[in-house]
Design a protein around this motif. Sequence first.
Motif, PDB file in Angstrom:
ATOM      1  N   MET A  35     -69.872 -33.591  74.669  1.00  0.00           N
ATOM      2  CA  MET A  35     -68.917 -33.616  73.756  1.00  0.00           C
ATOM      3  C   MET A  35     -67.643 -34.492  73.632  1.00  0.00           C
ATOM      4  N   ARG A  37     -67.906 -37.537  74.322  1.00  0.00           N
ATOM      5  CA  ARG A  37     -68.529 -38.718  73.966  1.00  0.00           C
ATOM      6  C   ARG A  37     -68.874 -38.825  72.304  1.00  0.00           C
ATOM      7  N   LEU A  38     -68.636 -37.832  71.778  1.00  0.00           N
ATOM      8  CA  LEU A  38     -69.192 -37.765  70.575  1.00  0.00           C
ATOM      9  C   LEU A  38     -68.322 -38.759  69.478  1.00  0.00           C
ATOM     10  N   ASP A  39     -67.290 -38.940  69.842  1.00  0.00           N
ATOM     11  CA  ASP A  39     -66.499 -40.037  68.872  1.00  0.00           C
ATOM     12  C   ASP A  39     -67.019 -41.404  69.261  1.00  0.00           C
ATOM     13  N   GLN A  42     -70.249 -41.713  67.303  1.00  0.00           N
ATOM     14  CA  GLN A  42     -70.021 -41.746  65.862  1.00  0.00           C
ATOM     15  C   GLN A  42     -69.456 -43.026  65.567  1.00  0.00           C
ATOM     16  N   ILE A  49     -78.470 -37.147  66.751  1.00  0.00           N
ATOM     17  CA  ILE A  49     -78.590 -37.256  68.404  1.00  0.00           C
ATOM     18  C   ILE A  49     -79.837 -36.370  68.614  1.00  0.00           C
ATOM     19  N   PHE A  85     -71.024 -27.577  70.952  1.00  0.00           N
ATOM     20  CA  PHE A  85     -71.587 -28.927  70.817  1.00  0.00           C
ATOM     21  C   PHE A  85     -72.044 -29.242  69.259  1.00  0.00           C
ATOM     22  N   CYS A  89     -70.766 -31.468  66.539  1.00  0.00           N
ATOM     23  CA  CYS A  89     -71.536 -32.717  65.448  1.00  0.00           C
ATOM     24  C   CYS A  89     -71.209 -32.413  64.365  1.00  0.00           C
ATOM     25  N   ARG A  92     -68.262 -33.839  62.699  1.00  0.00           N
ATOM     26  CA  ARG A  92     -68.764 -35.373  62.666  1.00  0.00           C
ATOM     27  C   ARG A  92     -69.768 -35.871  61.727  1.00  0.00           C
ATOM     28  N   LEU A  94     -72.546 -35.469  62.345  1.00  0.00           N
ATOM     29  CA  LEU A  94     -73.834 -35.827  63.010  1.00  0.00           C
ATOM     30  C   LEU A  94     -74.956 -34.687  63.119  1.00  0.00           C
ATOM     31  N   VAL A  96     -78.400 -32.749  64.845  1.00  0.00           N
ATOM     32  CA  VAL A  96     -79.074 -32.976  66.351  1.00  0.00           C
ATOM     33  C   VAL A  96     -80.416 -32.542  66.122  1.00  0.00           C
TER      34      VAL A  96
END
Length: 554
Positions: A35, A37-39, A42, A49, A85, A89, A92, A94, A96
């Motif tokens: 979590m 490292r999500l930025d 992105q 992901i 998580f 995502c 942002r 994102l 999954v």
Amino acid sequence: MVNDLWYKNAIVYCLSVGTFMDANGDGIGDFQGLMRRLDYLQGLGITTIWLMPFQPSPCRDNGYDISDYYNVDPRYGTLGDFTEFTHACRQRGLRVLIDLVVNHTSDQHAWFKEARRDPQSKYRDWYVWSKKKPANAKDGVVFPGVQKSTWTYDKEASMWYFHRFYDFQPDLNTANPYVQAELLKIMGFWIQLGVSGFRMDAVPFVIATKGAQVKKPVEQYDMLRTFREFLQWREGDAIILAEANVLPDTDMQYFGDEGERLQMMFNFQVNQNTFYALASADTGPLKKALLATKARAATAQWGVFLRNHDELDLGRLAPQQRETVFAAFGPDPGMQLYERGIRRRLAPMLDGDRHRLELAYSLMLTLPGTPVVRYGDEIGMGDDLRLPERECARTPMQWSTEPHGGFTKHSRPVSRVISGGPYGFERVNVASQRRDPNSLLNWMERMIRMRKEVPEISWGDFAILRTSRDDVLAIRFDWRNNSVVCVHNFSPAACTVKFRVGPAAGDTRTLVNLLSDDHGEADAAGRHAVVLEPYGYRWYRVGGLDYLLKRSEV
Ligand code: GLC
Ligand code: CA
């Protein structure tokens, strides 16, 4: 069927939670770390992901031996962390995808324990048994050299059980309607927790007939329709991305003629021939592979990739071609695996040569389909060939020059980060590359950004352009009155290549270089010549007008 085809112009990034980022300092990557490292992800521009298995598992096959489908392995966190998580995502934008490993379970799964212990148990028939050792027990092993048989005697049951993969991975009897119902339930569970679909493991084996009497397994393709229908009843835009390394003439069985089966499949045919082209500079077989895998419904999509978490499987190349790839990228027997593949990461295979890495990635980003990036490849991570089998290319992500590459604060992590040498974390890491505008990481970010702005590649139809040289591949994509031409030189020498662009979409024949200022101009007959650097590449938009302007005219 009206769906959101988000997967068409996606950029997928695959990672395992356990080797990405460790937040609590116990030496194992976890959801909390991911979590954080999500930025980063992105910022890299990826849109989706793909998580490798993270469910409870004895981890004898990197988690592809699941012992509980409805939980998170405590090493990585809890179900609560998982939903945090997927929420993070979504915040942002994102998506999954998660692995769906249902060809087999772990032998430690409660179903198998029950099945082997009690002949009356309903779980007995969830697996595939034989009273006698089947005559073909030696046939069809997936890991030759490591796996000896596809049937193993179980003392407790006093019977033989079938396992397509390792002996600790008993195959589920997927023909059993109760097993099928459970499989749907598993999908439904994770869909509720916020995933957008599944990378389905070993699909040809999941749908094959299994049993001691089966001489030649037959794929039950209609099962695929059942999976897809169920998913879309639950969540309209959820998808399945199939791992199916099959011959091109069966592709349509997986996609369905009308696109009614699986939405996506990895293009193994193009993958193997890409490596042949990289090794030999002969693009002929790659062109053939592209044309052979061209047919598909408008909603269906290829996943294109270079390396993944398994060996680079070259099993579908002609023996001579395979030898060429081995000689170029894995000459040492210790670099090879299962009599058919290479177990190295991309960067060491290409000798860390920046020009070749760019060529390979530029090509991957412009092949027909949705690109799938392997974690660490964006910074050119290497492998640790001292580790067994495929483990060598699954080492922890290299974040910085801090101890253990910033992956963990623990003094002795379970998976060791690569240290020392040209690929050690001291030299190859995210933090350093982030500060360097010319790093591979920043190049990749720019390329991914541009790739997302070229939807012609994902949505359009493609044609392979005739070029004056076999070591140059030129592909043209057309979509909604827009055209893009991508040119790649596989040779270590500079060259002048001539090609016919084809009909221009606009009133001009300008070839706008999407990556630099060096634009081109085709002649009245649509011919163009360009000087390419060693391993050089170009992305051109034909016609010169801004594609956004033109799109709005349609
Ligand atoms: C797939 C996975 C591989 C795994 C195997 C058995 O091929 O990619 O990593 O070992 O299935 O589940
Ligand atoms: Ca941890």
